[in-house]
Design a protein around this motif. Structure first.
Motif, PDB file in Angstrom:
ATOM      1  N   VAL A 433       0.810  -1.116  -0.011  1.00  0.00           N
ATOM      2  CA  VAL A 433       0.093  -0.048  -0.038  1.00  0.00           C
ATOM      3  C   VAL A 433       0.755   1.202  -0.025  1.00  0.00           C
ATOM      4  N   ALA A 434       0.614   2.082  -0.999  1.00  0.00           N
ATOM      5  CA  ALA A 434       1.505   3.392  -0.917  1.00  0.00           C
ATOM      6  C   ALA A 434       0.977   4.543   0.055  1.00  0.00           C
ATOM      7  N   LEU A 435       1.975   5.089   0.501  1.00  0.00           N
ATOM      8  CA  LEU A 435       1.673   6.119   1.820  1.00  0.00           C
ATOM      9  C   LEU A 435       1.507   7.557   1.245  1.00  0.00           C
ATOM     10  N   ALA A 436       0.697   8.380   1.725  1.00  0.00           N
ATOM     11  CA  ALA A 436       0.631   9.811   1.435  1.00  0.00           C
ATOM     12  C   ALA A 436       0.496  10.486   2.827  1.00  0.00           C
ATOM     13  N   GLN A 437       1.241  11.646   2.814  1.00  0.00           N
ATOM     14  CA  GLN A 437       1.193  12.285   4.062  1.00  0.00           C
ATOM     15  C   GLN A 437       0.439  13.582   3.892  1.00  0.00           C
ATOM     16  N   GLY A 438      -0.592  13.831   4.641  1.00  0.00           N
ATOM     17  CA  GLY A 438      -1.371  15.001   4.765  1.00  0.00           C
ATOM     18  C   GLY A 438      -1.363  15.502   6.165  1.00  0.00           C
ATOM     19  N   ILE A 439      -2.424  15.982   6.661  1.00  0.00           N
ATOM     20  CA  ILE A 439      -2.709  16.171   7.936  1.00  0.00           C
ATOM     21  C   ILE A 439      -2.178  15.074   9.062  1.00  0.00           C
ATOM     22  N   THR A 440      -2.848  13.670   8.598  1.00  0.00           N
ATOM     23  CA  THR A 440      -2.474  12.541   8.903  1.00  0.00           C
ATOM     24  C   THR A 440      -1.737  11.614   7.957  1.00  0.00           C
ATOM     25  N   LEU A 441      -1.219  10.510   8.338  1.00  0.00           N
ATOM     26  CA  LEU A 441      -0.879   9.560   7.403  1.00  0.00           C
ATOM     27  C   LEU A 441      -2.238   8.721   6.906  1.00  0.00           C
ATOM     28  N   ARG A 442      -2.028   8.581   5.650  1.00  0.00           N
ATOM     29  CA  ARG A 442      -3.017   7.749   4.870  1.00  0.00           C
ATOM     30  C   ARG A 442      -2.546   6.906   3.693  1.00  0.00           C
ATOM     31  N   ALA A 443      -3.478   6.013   3.357  1.00  0.00           N
ATOM     32  CA  ALA A 443      -3.312   5.088   2.201  1.00  0.00           C
ATOM     33  C   ALA A 443      -3.256   5.805   0.726  1.00  0.00           C
ATOM     34  N   ALA A 444      -2.452   5.970  -0.114  1.00  0.00           N
ATOM     35  CA  ALA A 444      -2.684   6.488  -1.393  1.00  0.00           C
ATOM     36  C   ALA A 444      -2.777   5.545  -2.488  1.00  0.00           C
ATOM     37  N   SER A 445      -3.143   4.415  -2.217  1.00  0.00           N
ATOM     38  CA  SER A 445      -3.554   3.409  -3.109  1.00  0.00           C
ATOM     39  C   SER A 445      -4.484   2.383  -2.227  1.00  0.00           C
ATOM     40  N   PRO A 446      -5.233   1.602  -3.397  1.00  0.00           N
ATOM     41  CA  PRO A 446      -6.206   0.559  -2.507  1.00  0.00           C
ATOM     42  C   PRO A 446      -5.445  -0.030  -1.530  1.00  0.00           C
ATOM     43  N   MET A 447      -6.356  -0.440  -0.442  1.00  0.00           N
ATOM     44  CA  MET A 447      -5.957  -1.366   0.802  1.00  0.00           C
ATOM     45  C   MET A 447      -7.139  -2.277   0.719  1.00  0.00           C
ATOM     46  N   ARG A 448      -7.162  -3.217  -0.259  1.00  0.00           N
ATOM     47  CA  ARG A 448      -8.332  -4.141  -0.325  1.00  0.00           C
ATOM     48  C   ARG A 448      -7.845  -5.466   0.536  1.00  0.00           C
ATOM     49  N   ILE A 449      -9.127  -5.784   1.273  1.00  0.00           N
ATOM     50  CA  ILE A 449      -8.995  -7.244   1.783  1.00  0.00           C
ATOM     51  C   ILE A 449     -10.214  -7.957   1.519  1.00  0.00           C
ATOM     52  N   ARG A 450     -10.061  -9.326   1.400  1.00  0.00           N
ATOM     53  CA  ARG A 450     -11.190 -10.160   1.011  1.00  0.00           C
ATOM     54  C   ARG A 450     -11.694 -10.554   2.433  1.00  0.00           C
ATOM     55  N   VAL A 451     -13.126 -10.398   2.759  1.00  0.00           N
ATOM     56  CA  VAL A 451     -13.660 -10.733   4.049  1.00  0.00           C
ATOM     57  C   VAL A 451     -14.676 -11.867   3.760  1.00  0.00           C
ATOM     58  N   THR A 452     -14.528 -12.917   4.741  1.00  0.00           N
ATOM     59  CA  THR A 452     -15.689 -13.921   4.679  1.00  0.00           C
ATOM     60  C   THR A 452     -16.036 -14.180   6.004  1.00  0.00           C
ATOM     61  N   ALA A 453     -17.548 -14.060   5.963  1.00  0.00           N
ATOM     62  CA  ALA A 453     -18.293 -14.092   7.276  1.00  0.00           C
ATOM     63  C   ALA A 453     -18.025 -15.531   8.072  1.00  0.00           C
ATOM     64  N   ARG A 454     -18.038 -15.494   9.354  1.00  0.00           N
ATOM     65  CA  ARG A 454     -17.433 -16.693   9.892  1.00  0.00           C
ATOM     66  C   ARG A 454     -18.848 -17.357  10.605  1.00  0.00           C
ATOM     67  N   GLY A 455     -19.670 -17.605   9.703  1.00  0.00           N
ATOM     68  CA  GLY A 455     -21.050 -18.251  10.221  1.00  0.00           C
ATOM     69  C   GLY A 455     -21.502 -17.725  11.423  1.00  0.00           C
ATOM     70  N   ALA A 456     -22.091 -18.215  12.336  1.00  0.00           N
ATOM     71  CA  ALA A 456     -23.050 -17.810  13.322  1.00  0.00           C
ATOM     72  C   ALA A 456     -22.351 -16.943  14.566  1.00  0.00           C
ATOM     73  N   ALA A 457     -20.963 -16.555  14.143  1.00  0.00           N
ATOM     74  CA  ALA A 457     -20.425 -15.837  15.140  1.00  0.00           C
ATOM     75  C   ALA A 457     -20.595 -14.148  15.207  1.00  0.00           C
ATOM     76  N   GLY A 458     -21.616 -13.945  14.442  1.00  0.00           N
ATOM     77  CA  GLY A 458     -21.860 -12.291  14.763  1.00  0.00           C
ATOM     78  C   GLY A 458     -22.341 -11.862  15.826  1.00  0.00           C
ATOM     79  N   LEU A 459     -22.224 -10.551  15.880  1.00  0.00           N
ATOM     80  CA  LEU A 459     -22.771  -9.980  17.157  1.00  0.00           C
ATOM     81  C   LEU A 459     -24.307 -10.145  17.543  1.00  0.00           C
ATOM     82  N   ALA A 460     -24.491 -10.326  18.712  1.00  0.00           N
ATOM     83  CA  ALA A 460     -25.678 -10.517  19.292  1.00  0.00           C
ATOM     84  C   ALA A 460     -26.522  -9.219  19.136  1.00  0.00           C
ATOM     85  N   GLY A 461     -27.738  -9.235  18.330  1.00  0.00           N
ATOM     86  CA  GLY A 461     -28.623  -7.935  18.035  1.00  0.00           C
ATOM     87  C   GLY A 461     -29.061  -7.397  19.156  1.00  0.00           C
TER      88      GLY A 461
END
Length: 461
Positions: A433-461
């Motif tokens: 991931v490329a970095l860019a400096q503004g008021i704060t440090l930030r990503a200057a390119s995509p920071m993509r991740i693949r997420v897969t839900a882990r079954g019924a582990a979700g938050l209790a509603g």
């Protein structure tokens, strides 16, 4: 023995403009290279002959301690960047000095005690639940962590600040803050600053972003004032700021309230978003550490929403966040002006000199961080932290102006990261991931991740 300024090492740079182009185009790499090649105190020259200016980089933990801690009164927030930030977001805790700062700190400090901040865990859990619900229906399961976490952090801090008015505030801040932040950074480090009154495209964009932010804050503050004591049970931060009183009965006026709100939006949104997004990115690339963090999250947060009490029960995830903040500190560059001549690491810093310290550089100092580029959360085991210089790691600053919101930042980051690890498997799509400096440090390119839900582990509603 001290060395004269004339003997202080530093990059030669371009014969015509010194290090101007390097610092403008790639500031982070330039500071890292300067430390590697020239040591802990470095002189930089910028500008053409006859107009050339000098400033000094201080990169050792001992030197940083002088700037932020033991000699903090000698190093003031007085430079072009702070001038621009003060003009754009007001004279709040981040930018104020002397009596203004002391007065504001006294009024605001009671709202950031550990007990008070722990009460914000419910708002964090609510936004974490909304984030998991959105990720569960993301097409293809690929998310840009930088974008997603920035939105999450903004919503969380806006909910804590504004309570029921969160939706109105989020829409404006999400649109206007990035534009204003870039405007401040560009002007703060420009070789020549044109007057803000000139009708340039940049000035118009900056002015419009500032007007929009001021308008939404002023409107919400005025509505709260009109309601008076009718909201006696309200506990959002804006209401509490409005009620805050000093020992002599002094309080923040509406303009000061707006200034504090804007600072909290900036500091509580962008800095936390940087830390949390890079922690996700690092874990997505490192399966062994991700497994350890997920096991801790599953054990502690099994089938329920997190609470403030869980913070102490998530030590490994806390270490992950600290290591992410070591490698990618949100405030990667910090500037000060030396009032009087002083000596740092044997070199004379002249009176009036501009000084730059850099958590990003110091956090990679090889004398304090073996294999500094390696991701290793166990650097922050308690026994290893005790052995390390206090200012070898300082993402929240230090000394009398240490960040007032550091406990909130850790609470929000650790609890939300625990929820995401518990509920999703994740894998990095973008390894770099490329970095860019503004008021704060930030990503200057995509920071993509693949997420897969882990079954019924979700938050209790």
């Amino acid at each position: 023995m001290t060395n004269a300024t004339a003997l202080m090492p530093g990059p030669a740079g371009n014969p015509l403009v010194g290090s101007l182009f390097d610092l403008t185009r790639r500031p982070l790499r330039t500071y890292l290279a300067a430390h590697r090649d020239h040591g802990d105190v470095v002189r930089f020259r910028v500008g053409p002959p006859g107009l050339r200016v000098e400033f000094f980089g201080v990169f050792s933990p001992e030197g940083v301690h002088q700037v932020l801690g033991s000699e903090a009164a000698n190093f003031r927030k007085e430079n072009a960047f702070y001038d621009e930030l003060r003009t754009s977001v007001g004279n709040g805790l981040l930018t104020s000095q002397d009596g203004d700062y002391q007065r504001q700190r006294r009024l605001v400090q009671p709202l950031f005690t550990r007990r008070r901040v722990d009460g914000y865990a419910g708002a964090v859990a609510q936004e974490a639940r909304a984030l998991t619900e959105r990720w569960n229906v993301t097409p293809g399961g690929v998310v840009d962590a930088a974008e997603e976490i920035s939105r999450f952090a903004l919503r969380a801090v806006a909910r804590i600040l504004f309570g029921a008015d969160v939706e109105e505030a989020v829409a404006v801040v999400d649109h206007s803050f990035p534009a204003l932040g870039q405007y401040v950074w560009d002007r703060g480090f420009a070789a020549i600053r044109t007057p803000r009154t000139w009708p340039t495209p940049s000035n118009r964009r900056g002015a419009e972003a500032q007007r929009a932010l001021y308008a939404v804050c002023d409107r919400i503050i005025a509505e709260r004032a009109a309601r008076g004591d009718l909201d006696e049970d309200a506990d959002d931060l804006l209401t509490l700021l409005g009620r805050a009183r000093g020992e002599g009965g002094e309080q923040l006026d509406p303009a000061e309230l707006r200034d504090q709100v804007l600072v909290f939006l900036l500091a509580g949104h962008e800095t936390t978003a940087t830390s949390l997004a890079f922690a996700l990115h690092l874990l997505a690339k490192h399966p062994e550490q991700r497994k350890l963090a997920r096991q801790e999250a599953e054990t502690v947060l099994a089938g329920r929403e997190p609470t403030a009490a869980d913070l102490e029960a998530l030590p490994y995830i806390t270490r992950v966040l600290k290591e992410a903040m070591r490698l990618y500190p949100a405030a990667a560059l910090v500037g000060r002006r030396a009032v009087a001549q002083t000596v740092i690491d044997g070199y004379v810093i002249p009176a009036g000199a501009q000084v730059i310290i850099s958590p990003l550089v110091t956090h990679r100092h090889p004398a304090h961080w073996p294999e500094p580029e390696r991701f290793d959360p166990d650097r922050f085991l308690p026994e290893r932290e005790k052995e390390r210089h206090r200012y070898a790691w300082y993402p929240f600053g230090g000394g009398p102006r240490a960040c007032i919101g550091q406990h909130f930042s850790m609470l929000e980051s650790v609890l939300s990261l625990g929820v995401l690890l518990r509920d999703f498997e994740m894998e990095a799509v973008d390894q770099r991931v490329a970095l860019a400096q503004g008021i704060t440090l930030r990503a200057a390119s995509p920071m993509r991740i693949r997420v897969t839900a882990r079954g019924a582990a979700g938050l209790a509603g």
